[in-house]
Design a protein around this motif. Structure first.
Motif, PDB file in Angstrom:
ATOM      1  N   PRO A  60       0.830  -1.217   0.000  1.00  0.00           N
ATOM      2  CA  PRO A  60       0.000   0.000   0.000  1.00  0.00           C
ATOM      3  C   PRO A  60       0.862   1.263   0.000  1.00  0.00           C
ATOM      4  O   PRO A  60       1.829   1.383   0.753  1.00  0.00           O
ATOM      5  CB  PRO A  60      -0.797  -0.129   1.308  1.00  0.00           C
ATOM      6  N   GLY A  61       0.508   2.184  -0.886  1.00  0.00           N
ATOM      7  CA  GLY A  61       1.218   3.453  -0.975  1.00  0.00           C
ATOM      8  C   GLY A  61       2.507   3.408  -1.764  1.00  0.00           C
ATOM      9  O   GLY A  61       3.245   4.399  -1.818  1.00  0.00           O
ATOM     10  N   ALA A  62       2.782   2.283  -2.429  1.00  0.00           N
ATOM     11  CA  ALA A  62       4.058   2.117  -3.131  1.00  0.00           C
ATOM     12  C   ALA A  62       4.231   3.132  -4.259  1.00  0.00           C
ATOM     13  O   ALA A  62       5.355   3.564  -4.536  1.00  0.00           O
ATOM     14  CB  ALA A  62       4.173   0.700  -3.683  1.00  0.00           C
ATOM     15  N   LYS A  63       3.164   3.533  -4.916  1.00  0.00           N
ATOM     16  CA  LYS A  63       3.279   4.444  -6.047  1.00  0.00           C
ATOM     17  C   LYS A  63       3.790   5.821  -5.640  1.00  0.00           C
ATOM     18  O   LYS A  63       4.332   6.559  -6.464  1.00  0.00           O
ATOM     19  CB  LYS A  63       1.918   4.593  -6.742  1.00  0.00           C
ATOM     20  N   LYS A  64       3.621   6.175  -4.371  1.00  0.00           N
ATOM     21  CA  LYS A  64       4.081   7.478  -3.901  1.00  0.00           C
ATOM     22  C   LYS A  64       5.311   7.381  -3.009  1.00  0.00           C
ATOM     23  O   LYS A  64       6.131   8.296  -2.985  1.00  0.00           O
ATOM     24  CB  LYS A  64       2.954   8.193  -3.143  1.00  0.00           C
ATOM     25  N   ARG A  65       5.459   6.249  -2.301  1.00  0.00           N
ATOM     26  CA  ARG A  65       6.540   6.130  -1.325  1.00  0.00           C
ATOM     27  C   ARG A  65       7.576   5.079  -1.751  1.00  0.00           C
ATOM     28  O   ARG A  65       8.244   4.481  -0.924  1.00  0.00           O
ATOM     29  CB  ARG A  65       5.967   5.777   0.050  1.00  0.00           C
ATOM     30  N   TYR A  66       7.699   4.891  -3.060  1.00  0.00           N
ATOM     31  CA  TYR A  66       8.607   3.861  -3.572  1.00  0.00           C
ATOM     32  C   TYR A  66      10.058   4.104  -3.162  1.00  0.00           C
ATOM     33  O   TYR A  66      10.814   3.161  -2.916  1.00  0.00           O
ATOM     34  CB  TYR A  66       8.505   3.795  -5.101  1.00  0.00           C
ATOM     35  N   GLN A  67      10.480   5.364  -3.076  1.00  0.00           N
ATOM     36  CA  GLN A  67      11.880   5.642  -2.756  1.00  0.00           C
ATOM     37  C   GLN A  67      12.258   5.215  -1.343  1.00  0.00           C
ATOM     38  O   GLN A  67      13.419   4.901  -1.079  1.00  0.00           O
ATOM     39  CB  GLN A  67      12.172   7.132  -2.961  1.00  0.00           C
ATOM     40  N   SER A  68      11.281   5.172  -0.450  1.00  0.00           N
ATOM     41  CA  SER A  68      11.564   4.732   0.915  1.00  0.00           C
ATOM     42  C   SER A  68      11.751   3.219   1.000  1.00  0.00           C
ATOM     43  O   SER A  68      12.140   2.697   2.047  1.00  0.00           O
ATOM     44  CB  SER A  68      10.429   5.161   1.854  1.00  0.00           C
ATOM     45  N   MET A  69      11.483   2.507  -0.107  1.00  0.00           N
ATOM     46  CA  MET A  69      11.614   1.049  -0.132  1.00  0.00           C
ATOM     47  C   MET A  69      12.958   0.597  -0.700  1.00  0.00           C
ATOM     48  O   MET A  69      13.117  -0.537  -1.127  1.00  0.00           O
ATOM     49  CB  MET A  69      10.474   0.446  -0.960  1.00  0.00           C
ATOM     50  N   LEU A  70      13.936   1.499  -0.673  1.00  0.00           N
ATOM     51  CA  LEU A  70      15.251   1.210  -1.243  1.00  0.00           C
ATOM     52  C   LEU A  70      15.855  -0.106  -0.750  1.00  0.00           C
ATOM     53  O   LEU A  70      16.384  -0.873  -1.562  1.00  0.00           O
ATOM     54  CB  LEU A  70      16.199   2.373  -0.960  1.00  0.00           C
ATOM     55  N   PRO A  71      15.799  -0.455   0.544  1.00  0.00           N
ATOM     56  CA  PRO A  71      16.410  -1.710   0.988  1.00  0.00           C
ATOM     57  C   PRO A  71      15.777  -2.958   0.370  1.00  0.00           C
ATOM     58  O   PRO A  71      16.422  -4.016   0.313  1.00  0.00           O
ATOM     59  CB  PRO A  71      16.197  -1.692   2.505  1.00  0.00           C
ATOM     60  N   LEU A  72      14.524  -2.848  -0.093  1.00  0.00           N
ATOM     61  CA  LEU A  72      13.832  -4.003  -0.680  1.00  0.00           C
ATOM     62  C   LEU A  72      14.076  -4.135  -2.184  1.00  0.00           C
ATOM     63  O   LEU A  72      13.780  -5.175  -2.773  1.00  0.00           O
ATOM     64  CB  LEU A  72      12.327  -3.902  -0.426  1.00  0.00           C
ATOM     65  N   MET A  73      14.611  -3.090  -2.798  1.00  0.00           N
ATOM     66  CA  MET A  73      14.721  -3.088  -4.261  1.00  0.00           C
ATOM     67  C   MET A  73      15.632  -4.178  -4.820  1.00  0.00           C
ATOM     68  O   MET A  73      15.296  -4.788  -5.848  1.00  0.00           O
ATOM     69  CB  MET A  73      15.154  -1.702  -4.743  1.00  0.00           C
ATOM     70  N   PRO A  74      16.773  -4.497  -4.205  1.00  0.00           N
ATOM     71  CA  PRO A  74      17.572  -5.604  -4.741  1.00  0.00           C
ATOM     72  C   PRO A  74      16.805  -6.918  -4.790  1.00  0.00           C
ATOM     73  O   PRO A  74      16.907  -7.669  -5.770  1.00  0.00           O
ATOM     74  CB  PRO A  74      18.760  -5.679  -3.772  1.00  0.00           C
ATOM     75  N   PHE A  75      16.031  -7.196  -3.740  1.00  0.00           N
ATOM     76  CA  PHE A  75      15.246  -8.434  -3.717  1.00  0.00           C
ATOM     77  C   PHE A  75      14.182  -8.419  -4.797  1.00  0.00           C
ATOM     78  O   PHE A  75      13.933  -9.440  -5.455  1.00  0.00           O
ATOM     79  CB  PHE A  75      14.593  -8.612  -2.335  1.00  0.00           C
ATOM     80  N   ALA A  76      13.556  -7.248  -4.994  1.00  0.00           N
ATOM     81  CA  ALA A  76      12.493  -7.138  -5.995  1.00  0.00           C
ATOM     82  C   ALA A  76      13.038  -7.307  -7.411  1.00  0.00           C
ATOM     83  O   ALA A  76      12.436  -7.997  -8.246  1.00  0.00           O
ATOM     84  CB  ALA A  76      11.789  -5.780  -5.849  1.00  0.00           C
ATOM     85  N   LEU A  77      14.178  -6.711  -7.698  1.00  0.00           N
ATOM     86  CA  LEU A  77      14.757  -6.807  -9.036  1.00  0.00           C
ATOM     87  C   LEU A  77      15.245  -8.219  -9.341  1.00  0.00           C
ATOM     88  O   LEU A  77      15.046  -8.738 -10.439  1.00  0.00           O
ATOM     89  CB  LEU A  77      15.918  -5.814  -9.178  1.00  0.00           C
ATOM     90  N   GLU A  78      15.876  -8.860  -8.358  1.00  0.00           N
ATOM     91  CA  GLU A  78      16.403 -10.193  -8.588  1.00  0.00           C
ATOM     92  C   GLU A  78      15.296 -11.245  -8.674  1.00  0.00           C
ATOM     93  O   GLU A  78      15.546 -12.369  -9.119  1.00  0.00           O
ATOM     94  CB  GLU A  78      17.410 -10.541  -7.497  1.00  0.00           C
ATOM     95  N   ALA A  79      14.080 -10.873  -8.287  1.00  0.00           N
ATOM     96  CA  ALA A  79      12.955 -11.798  -8.400  1.00  0.00           C
ATOM     97  C   ALA A  79      12.375 -11.834  -9.809  1.00  0.00           C
ATOM     98  O   ALA A  79      11.624 -12.761 -10.146  1.00  0.00           O
ATOM     99  CB  ALA A  79      11.860 -11.416  -7.397  1.00  0.00           C
ATOM    100  N   PHE A  80      12.709 -10.857 -10.654  1.00  0.00           N
ATOM    101  CA  PHE A  80      12.215 -10.868 -12.036  1.00  0.00           C
ATOM    102  C   PHE A  80      12.825 -12.052 -12.793  1.00  0.00           C
ATOM    103  O   PHE A  80      14.038 -12.261 -12.759  1.00  0.00           O
ATOM    104  CB  PHE A  80      12.592  -9.570 -12.763  1.00  0.00           C
TER     105      PHE A  80
END
Length: 391
Positions: A60-80
């Motif tokens: 929830p709220g990812a479209k506006k607060r995506y930058q605060s999710m920086l620590p999760l981004m490596p996991f998200a990218l490697e899941a593609f």
């Protein structure tokens, strides 16, 4: 050939997204992978492609607060899952290059910038962050730097959008790159018959763009400055507190209004250090000169004395000197020549450059290394050696 385009996030239509659009023109059947997508904020051209988002999209709220999710981004990218793709084009300003490419694929990264907030602008971002982010950044940033540098090894070829970015790729990733300037819709801008008595500062209002320097300088000089753009309400309020009566803030404007401001200003003021800087090219495509801080992408786009003036230090005194120098030679800037200079940064030139780079990379992929001469050279070493059984 199956093509995947990887972009950090799709929540607006700015310079990075224009690069993605150009890549989509080149590969109409390409699939797009991105961390977060706001379909209401992107162009019809991008919506016409299959867009795959990460698990961050479901927060929830990812479209506006995506930058605060920086620590999760490596996991998200490697899941593609990019299995089966032959060509992967990552558009990098966040961590987009960190996908895991399949062995047979060619991975080309068009780098707008290594992540500023963990590298060269780290201390600036931390200084302007909220309390929680300011406390967390020293814990998260070292891990992100290690991952970012490591993931650069997953890229076969880097393409930098300016010589400034190429030097940072070499510094932080120890990788070489080819410089190819990003696409700018220069054909949509044009000079007008006469200009008005105001200078212009345009773009997103964030601290590193140093709009405050322009406001302080023009308040001191009592010259007219129009500030076009949007940003954090606290940043804008701080600017208004230091602004004198000759400073006017318009807020966000339409593309038509922006073109009008660019064409009618005496000059564009560009006081920040940018990776490339699209607004100065748009101003020059409108026939107007640019007064810019002489570092970063401005060195790739502005020709001092012909298309603008560069100042050496981000101080009121240095910017003042450059404005006064400009006004002594204002009559020597010719709109038609400035516009002609800007034409080299066209969308067509970008596409042609990317095609050359991609074709070269694909041809190298099929090069087979012949190990036979090396094996033959070792043959005399093993002559007479018995093959004893292993125990």
């Amino acid at each position: 050939m199956r093509v995947a385009i990887v972009h950090y996030w799709l929540v607006s239509m700015r310079g990075g997204e224009k690069v993605v659009e150009a890549l989509c023109d080149m590969y109409p059947e390409a699939d797009i992978f991105t961390l977060v997508c706001d379909h209401d904020k992107i162009s019809n051209k991008l919506r016409g492609h299959r867009i795959f988002t990460s698990f961050l999209q479901r927060i929830p709220g990812a479209k506006k607060r995506y930058q605060s999710m920086l620590p999760l981004m490596p996991f998200a990218l490697e899941a593609f899952d990019l299995s089966g793709y032959d060509l992967i084009l990552s558009s990098e300003s966040g961590p987009a290059k960190g996908i895991i490419p399949p062995p047979q694929a060619v991975h080309i990264c068009y780098c707008h910038s290594p992540m500023r907030y963990i590298w060269d602008h780290y201390h600036l971002y931390r200084c302007n962050a909220g309390f929680v982010a300011r406390m967390m950044m020293p814990l998260v940033a070292p891990l992100m730097r290690a991952w970012d540098a490591n993931s650069s090894l997953r890229v076969d070829h880097f393409v930098a959008n300016s010589h400034h970015v190429a030097s940072r790729i070499a510094k932080y990733y120890r990788r070489s790159s080819v410089v190819l300037h990003p696409p700018v819709a220069v054909a949509e801008f044009a000079p007008v018959a006469s200009v008005d008595d105001f200078y212009l500062c345009a773009g997103q209002i964030v601290p590193y763009k140093r709009v405050d320097l322009a406001v302080r300088t023009f308040t001191k000089l009592k010259r007219n400055l129009v500030v076009v753009g949007d940003g954090d309400s606290q940043d804008i309020a701080a600017l208004k507190r230091i602004a004198g009566p000759t400073i006017r803030f318009t807020g966000p404007v339409s593309f038509t209004e922006l073109k009008d401001y660019l064409a009618r200003c005496r000059a564009l003021i560009f006081p920040g250090e940018e990776d490339f800087g699209i607004v100065p090219v748009e101003a020059m495509a409108s026939g107007r000169p640019v007064i810019a801080y002489g570092r970063g992408g401005a060195l790739d786009t502005i020709v001092p004395g012909h298309t603008g003036v560069l100042f050496k230090e981000q101080t009121v005194e240095s910017l003042t000197d450059s404005i006064e120098l400009f006004e002594t030679m204002e009559h020597s800037f010719y709109p038609e020549l400035i516009q002609l200079h800007a034409a080299q940064f066209s969308v067509a030139n970008f596409k042609a450059g990317m095609k050359r780079i991609i074709d070269q990379a694909l041809s190298e992929r099929h090069t087979v290394v012949d190990v036979k001469p090396y094996a033959t050279s070792l043959a005399p070493v093993f002559e007479g050696v018995s093959h004893a059984p292993l125990h």
